[in-house]
Design a protein around this motif. Structure first.
Motif, PDB file in Angstrom:
ATOM      1  N   UNK A   1      53.034  54.194  19.283  1.00  0.00           N
ATOM      2  CA  UNK A   1      52.464  52.855  19.451  1.00  0.00           C
ATOM      3  C   UNK A   1      51.496  52.863  20.624  1.00  0.00           C
ATOM      4  N   UNK A   2      50.250  52.475  20.361  1.00  0.00           N
ATOM      5  CA  UNK A   2      49.221  52.513  21.395  1.00  0.00           C
ATOM      6  C   UNK A   2      49.180  51.199  22.168  1.00  0.00           C
ATOM      7  N   UNK A   3      49.227  51.294  23.487  1.00  0.00           N
ATOM      8  CA  UNK A   3      49.118  50.132  24.365  1.00  0.00           C
ATOM      9  C   UNK A   3      47.966  50.348  25.333  1.00  0.00           C
ATOM     10  N   UNK A   4      47.100  49.352  25.467  1.00  0.00           N
ATOM     11  CA  UNK A   4      46.003  49.416  26.428  1.00  0.00           C
ATOM     12  C   UNK A   4      46.157  48.301  27.446  1.00  0.00           C
ATOM     13  N   UNK A   5      45.620  48.523  28.629  1.00  0.00           N
ATOM     14  CA  UNK A   5      45.599  47.511  29.684  1.00  0.00           C
ATOM     15  C   UNK A   5      44.185  46.939  29.766  1.00  0.00           C
ATOM     16  N   UNK A   6      44.092  45.622  29.754  1.00  0.00           N
ATOM     17  CA  UNK A   6      42.791  44.948  29.774  1.00  0.00           C
ATOM     18  C   UNK A   6      42.733  43.981  30.951  1.00  0.00           C
ATOM     19  N   UNK A   7      41.659  44.063  31.715  1.00  0.00           N
ATOM     20  CA  UNK A   7      41.440  43.165  32.853  1.00  0.00           C
ATOM     21  C   UNK A   7      40.295  42.218  32.488  1.00  0.00           C
ATOM     22  N   UNK A   8      40.604  40.971  32.141  1.00  0.00           N
ATOM     23  CA  UNK A   8      39.521  40.026  31.830  1.00  0.00           C
ATOM     24  C   UNK A   8      38.846  39.552  33.114  1.00  0.00           C
ATOM     25  N   UNK A   9      37.522  39.442  33.072  1.00  0.00           N
ATOM     26  CA  UNK A   9      36.788  39.041  34.279  1.00  0.00           C
ATOM     27  C   UNK A   9      35.552  38.244  33.885  1.00  0.00           C
ATOM     28  N   UNK A  10      35.317  37.148  34.601  1.00  0.00           N
ATOM     29  CA  UNK A  10      34.107  36.350  34.358  1.00  0.00           C
ATOM     30  C   UNK A  10      33.515  35.906  35.684  1.00  0.00           C
ATOM     31  N   UNK A  11      32.203  35.640  35.680  1.00  0.00           N
ATOM     32  CA  UNK A  11      31.515  35.235  36.904  1.00  0.00           C
ATOM     33  C   UNK A  11      31.645  33.742  37.179  1.00  0.00           C
ATOM     34  N   UNK A  12      31.728  32.922  36.116  1.00  0.00           N
ATOM     35  CA  UNK A  12      31.567  31.481  36.259  1.00  0.00           C
ATOM     36  C   UNK A  12      32.878  30.744  36.469  1.00  0.00           C
ATOM     37  N   UNK A  13      33.701  31.236  37.380  1.00  0.00           N
ATOM     38  CA  UNK A  13      34.925  30.516  37.735  1.00  0.00           C
ATOM     39  C   UNK A  13      34.550  29.237  38.478  1.00  0.00           C
ATOM     40  N   UNK A  14      35.128  28.117  38.053  1.00  0.00           N
ATOM     41  CA  UNK A  14      34.796  26.844  38.701  1.00  0.00           C
ATOM     42  C   UNK A  14      35.371  26.764  40.108  1.00  0.00           C
ATOM     43  N   UNK A  15      36.520  27.405  40.320  1.00  0.00           N
ATOM     44  CA  UNK A  15      37.172  27.323  41.633  1.00  0.00           C
ATOM     45  C   UNK A  15      36.635  28.353  42.617  1.00  0.00           C
ATOM     46  N   UNK A  16      36.126  29.484  42.095  1.00  0.00           N
ATOM     47  CA  UNK A  16      35.667  30.563  42.976  1.00  0.00           C
ATOM     48  C   UNK A  16      34.633  31.406  42.217  1.00  0.00           C
ATOM     49  N   UNK A  17      33.385  30.931  42.145  1.00  0.00           N
ATOM     50  CA  UNK A  17      32.352  31.648  41.387  1.00  0.00           C
ATOM     51  C   UNK A  17      32.148  33.080  41.894  1.00  0.00           C
ATOM     52  N   UNK A  18      31.922  34.001  40.947  1.00  0.00           N
ATOM     53  CA  UNK A  18      31.621  35.416  41.206  1.00  0.00           C
ATOM     54  C   UNK A  18      32.744  36.155  41.930  1.00  0.00           C
ATOM     55  N   UNK A  19      33.970  35.651  41.837  1.00  0.00           N
ATOM     56  CA  UNK A  19      35.047  36.277  42.602  1.00  0.00           C
ATOM     57  C   UNK A  19      35.357  37.719  42.191  1.00  0.00           C
ATOM     58  N   UNK A  20      35.146  38.168  40.925  1.00  0.00           N
ATOM     59  CA  UNK A  20      35.432  39.576  40.630  1.00  0.00           C
ATOM     60  C   UNK A  20      34.603  40.554  41.467  1.00  0.00           C
ATOM     61  N   UNK A  21      33.428  40.101  41.931  1.00  0.00           N
ATOM     62  CA  UNK A  21      32.529  40.983  42.675  1.00  0.00           C
ATOM     63  C   UNK A  21      32.608  40.770  44.186  1.00  0.00           C
ATOM     64  N   UNK A  22      33.451  39.864  44.625  1.00  0.00           N
ATOM     65  CA  UNK A  22      33.565  39.611  46.068  1.00  0.00           C
ATOM     66  C   UNK A  22      34.037  40.872  46.781  1.00  0.00           C
ATOM     67  N   UNK A  23      33.455  41.154  47.920  1.00  0.00           N
ATOM     68  CA  UNK A  23      33.825  42.351  48.680  1.00  0.00           C
ATOM     69  C   UNK A  23      35.104  42.110  49.476  1.00  0.00           C
ATOM     70  N   UNK A  24      36.058  43.022  49.299  1.00  0.00           N
ATOM     71  CA  UNK A  24      37.319  42.956  50.048  1.00  0.00           C
ATOM     72  C   UNK A  24      37.505  44.288  50.764  1.00  0.00           C
TER      73      UNK A  24
END
Length: 241
Positions: A1-24
């Motif tokens: 049985x094949x299982x994959x891990x998926x990380x959904x990401x979008x730029x247009x978050x209303x609470x925190x725009x562009x947060x996937x690309x924020x530098x940490x």
């Protein structure tokens, strides 16, 4: 049985725009999440699913597996359902793209439990230690049956009582596992379902469609970054590592 891990990401978050690309501390948030997944899952089974070319190009520059989806997805789970039409698997594990300090062993635990709960939807939870978290609308609270199947999930403080006293509570940990057929059914509704829309909690759509959801206890390490101020908690953890 094949299982994959998926990380959904979008730029247009209303609470925190562009947060996937924020530098940490020198790494983007999406990079930190992806690398956490790689600690326990082979690279060929880990993907980012995004509607933004800016995120896609960033991930490709780091050598990550990435699939570009449409901008029409209502939720991260809708995005994974669209991703499932491109990448074939039996199960899809959703790891949120705003969890830069997620415990990789929690991901592995959900991955390993799929064989035990084959065919079921799985979601994580942990106990709430502080009343502040219990009252927070940013953290979905969980109530479940004795067999750990979900009864309801809400941004309200539940379970509650007449004295308004915080006694015990549990919050969602945003690691999910979906069988392919459940994802297909998820997207057949005409938009969001009633309680999903009111609460802004997408797992409720499955509950409203009649699915059982298996809740599994995970660690308390999860720190979702919903607002810019949540980054302070993340930075404190990373600097203490």
């Amino acid at each position: 049985m094949k299982t994959v891990v998926v990380i959904p990401a979008r730029l247009k978050s209303t609470r925190f725009p562009k947060k996937p690309l924020i530098d940490i501390l020198g790494k983007s948030m999406i990079q930190r999440v992806y690398e956490k997944c790689l600690e326990v899952i082979p690279k060929e089974l880990v993907y980012v699913a995004t509607d933004a070319t800016e995120i896609s190009e960033h991930c490709e520059s780091l050598g990550f597996n990435v699939v570009l989806t449409s901008e029409d997805c209502l939720t991260g789970t809708d995005r994974i359902a669209e991703f499932a039409k491109v990448v074939e698997a039996d199960y899809y594990i959703n790891v949120q793209g705003d969890e830069p300090v997620i415990n990789s062993q929690d991901i592995k635990k959900v991955y390993d439990l799929i064989s035990e709960y084959n065919g079921e939807i799985i979601n994580g939870y942990c106990e709430i230690d502080h009343e502040e978290d219990f009252q927070s609308v940013g953290l979905p609270k969980v109530v479940f049956r004795e067999d750990k199947r979900l009864l309801y999930m809400s941004r309200a403080p539940i379970p509650f009582n007449k004295t308004k006293e915080f006694i015990k509570g549990f919050r969602q940990v945003c690691i999910y596992a979906f069988p392919k057929k459940a994802l297909e059914n998820f997207t057949q509704t005409n938009g969001k379902t009633l309680f999903e829309n009111i609460e802004d909690i997408e797992i409720l759509r499955f509950l409203e469609l009649g699915y059982d959801i298996r809740m599994v206890e995970l660690s308390k390490d999860s720190v979702p970054v919903d607002y810019p101020e949540d980054l302070e908690k993340v930075l404190k953890i990373l600097k203490n590592d």
